[in-house]
Write a protein that holds these residues in place. Structure first.
Motif, PDB file in Angstrom:
ATOM      1  N   LEU A  55      55.559  64.565  10.547  1.00 39.64           N
ATOM      2  CA  LEU A  55      56.470  64.995  11.609  1.00 39.64           C
ATOM      3  C   LEU A  55      57.780  65.531  11.031  1.00 39.64           C
ATOM      4  O   LEU A  55      58.308  66.541  11.508  1.00 39.64           O
ATOM      5  CB  LEU A  55      56.740  63.836  12.573  1.00 39.64           C
ATOM      6  CG  LEU A  55      55.531  63.353  13.374  1.00 39.64           C
ATOM      7  CD1 LEU A  55      55.895  62.113  14.174  1.00 39.64           C
ATOM      8  CD2 LEU A  55      54.987  64.445  14.265  1.00 39.64           C
ATOM      9  N   ARG A  56      58.289  64.863  10.010  1.00 38.77           N
ATOM     10  CA  ARG A  56      59.539  65.335   9.393  1.00 38.77           C
ATOM     11  C   ARG A  56      59.343  66.713   8.755  1.00 38.77           C
ATOM     12  O   ARG A  56      60.183  67.602   8.894  1.00 38.77           O
ATOM     13  CB  ARG A  56      60.036  64.334   8.365  1.00 38.77           C
ATOM     14  CG  ARG A  56      61.341  64.770   7.758  1.00 38.77           C
ATOM     15  CD  ARG A  56      61.935  63.741   6.866  1.00 38.77           C
ATOM     16  NE  ARG A  56      63.247  64.197   6.488  1.00 38.77           N
ATOM     17  CZ  ARG A  56      64.322  63.479   6.582  1.00 38.77           C
ATOM     18  NH1 ARG A  56      64.261  62.274   7.057  1.00 38.77           N
ATOM     19  NH2 ARG A  56      65.481  63.969   6.205  1.00 38.77           N
ATOM     20  N   ALA A  57      58.227  66.908   8.047  1.00 43.53           N
ATOM     21  CA  ALA A  57      57.943  68.195   7.427  1.00 43.53           C
ATOM     22  C   ALA A  57      57.801  69.287   8.498  1.00 43.53           C
ATOM     23  O   ALA A  57      58.289  70.401   8.318  1.00 43.53           O
ATOM     24  CB  ALA A  57      56.668  68.115   6.586  1.00 43.53           C
ATOM     25  N   ALA A  58      57.178  68.939   9.609  1.00 43.18           N
ATOM     26  CA  ALA A  58      57.030  69.905  10.698  1.00 43.18           C
ATOM     27  C   ALA A  58      58.394  70.286  11.253  1.00 43.18           C
ATOM     28  O   ALA A  58      58.636  71.465  11.569  1.00 43.18           O
ATOM     29  CB  ALA A  58      56.143  69.335  11.793  1.00 43.18           C
ATOM     30  N   GLU A  91      59.991  72.625   8.538  1.00 38.09           N
ATOM     31  CA  GLU A  91      59.327  73.900   8.276  1.00 38.09           C
ATOM     32  C   GLU A  91      58.878  74.619   9.531  1.00 38.09           C
ATOM     33  O   GLU A  91      58.567  75.817   9.477  1.00 38.09           O
ATOM     34  CB  GLU A  91      58.134  73.664   7.351  1.00 38.09           C
ATOM     35  CG  GLU A  91      58.545  73.127   5.995  1.00 38.09           C
ATOM     36  CD  GLU A  91      57.359  72.823   5.105  1.00 38.09           C
ATOM     37  OE1 GLU A  91      56.282  73.423   5.291  1.00 38.09           O
ATOM     38  OE2 GLU A  91      57.525  71.980   4.209  1.00 38.09           O
ATOM     39  N   GLY A  92      58.803  73.933  10.630  1.00 41.10           N
ATOM     40  CA  GLY A  92      58.321  74.546  11.869  1.00 41.10           C
ATOM     41  C   GLY A  92      59.372  75.394  12.548  1.00 41.10           C
ATOM     42  O   GLY A  92      60.565  75.317  12.250  1.00 41.10           O
TER      43      GLY A  92
END
Length: 166
Positions: free
Chosen positions: A156-159, A162-163
Motif C-alpha cells: 500500500l505504501r509503494a502504491a 508510485e501510483g
C-alpha cells in the motif's frame, strides 16, 4: 481454621495449574488484580505508536482490530503475567486499541483458540483465566500475521508513492 502465612499452593508446586492460597483468597475477595496490570501491553503499544508516528495522534480502526482479533488476543495473553481473563482482555482492547467489542465477539474467539489448543483456559472461582497452551504455535501464528500485515502495508505504501492518486 487459621490463616496460612506461607504461600501454600493448591495443585502442587510443579503443576502449571497450581494457585496459591493467597491468590485464591484475593480472587474471592475481589482483590486479585496485579499491582501493575497491563504495563507490558501499554508499553508495547505505546512504543510502536511512538516509533511509527512520533507525537502525532494515532487511533486504531475497529475493523482492522477485528480482522486481527485472534492474534491480538494471543498477544495480549502472552504480554500479561496476570489478569488474563476475558473482561481484562476486553478492557485492553478498549484502552490500547480504541476498540469496544462486545463479549459476544471476544469470548467465542477465546473459546475457539482454546479448542485449537493455542490457549488454555483455567477456571477460577469467579472467572476464567487464559494462558498460552502451545507457545510455539501461538508464536508462529502471530509472526505470520505480522508478516502478512507488514507485506500488505508495504504494498500500500509503494502504491501511494508510485501510483497516480492526483
Amino acid at each position: 481454621m487459621s490463616e496460612m502465612d506461607s504461600p501454600a499452593e493448591i495443585g502442587g508446586t510443579d503443576n502449571e495449574d497450581s494457585i496459591t492460597v493467597s491468590q485464591l483468597r484475593a480472587e474471592l475477595n475481589g482483590t486479585g488484580k496485579s499491582e501493575t496490570p497491563g504495563t507490558a501491553v501499554s508499553e508495547v503499544v505505546g512504543e510502536v505508536e511512538t516509533s511509527l508516528f512520533g507525537a502525532e495522534a494515532f487511533s486504531f480502526e475497529e475493523t482492522h482490530v477485528k480482522s486481527s482479533l485472534d492474534e491480538l488476543l494471543v498477544s495480549l495473553v502472552a504480554l500479561r503475567s496476570a489478569d488474563t481473563h476475558g473482561k481484562q482482555l476486553l478492557d485492553d482492547l478498549a484502552q490500547e486499541f480504541d476498540t469496544i467489542l462486545s463479549p459476544g465477539t471476544v469470548y467465542p474467539r477465546l473459546h475457539d483458540l482454546c479448542d485449537e489448543a493455542v490457549l488454555e483456559q483455567r477456571e477460577l472461582v469467579k472467572t476464567k483465566e487464559y494462558t498460552l497452551d502451545d507457545a510455539a504455535t501461538a508464536r508462529e501464528d502471530v509472526a505470520e500475521a505480522a508478516r502478512q500485515h507488514l507485506a500488505l502495508g508495504m504494498v500500500l505504501r509503494a502504491a501511494l508513492e508510485e501510483g497516480d492518486f492526483e
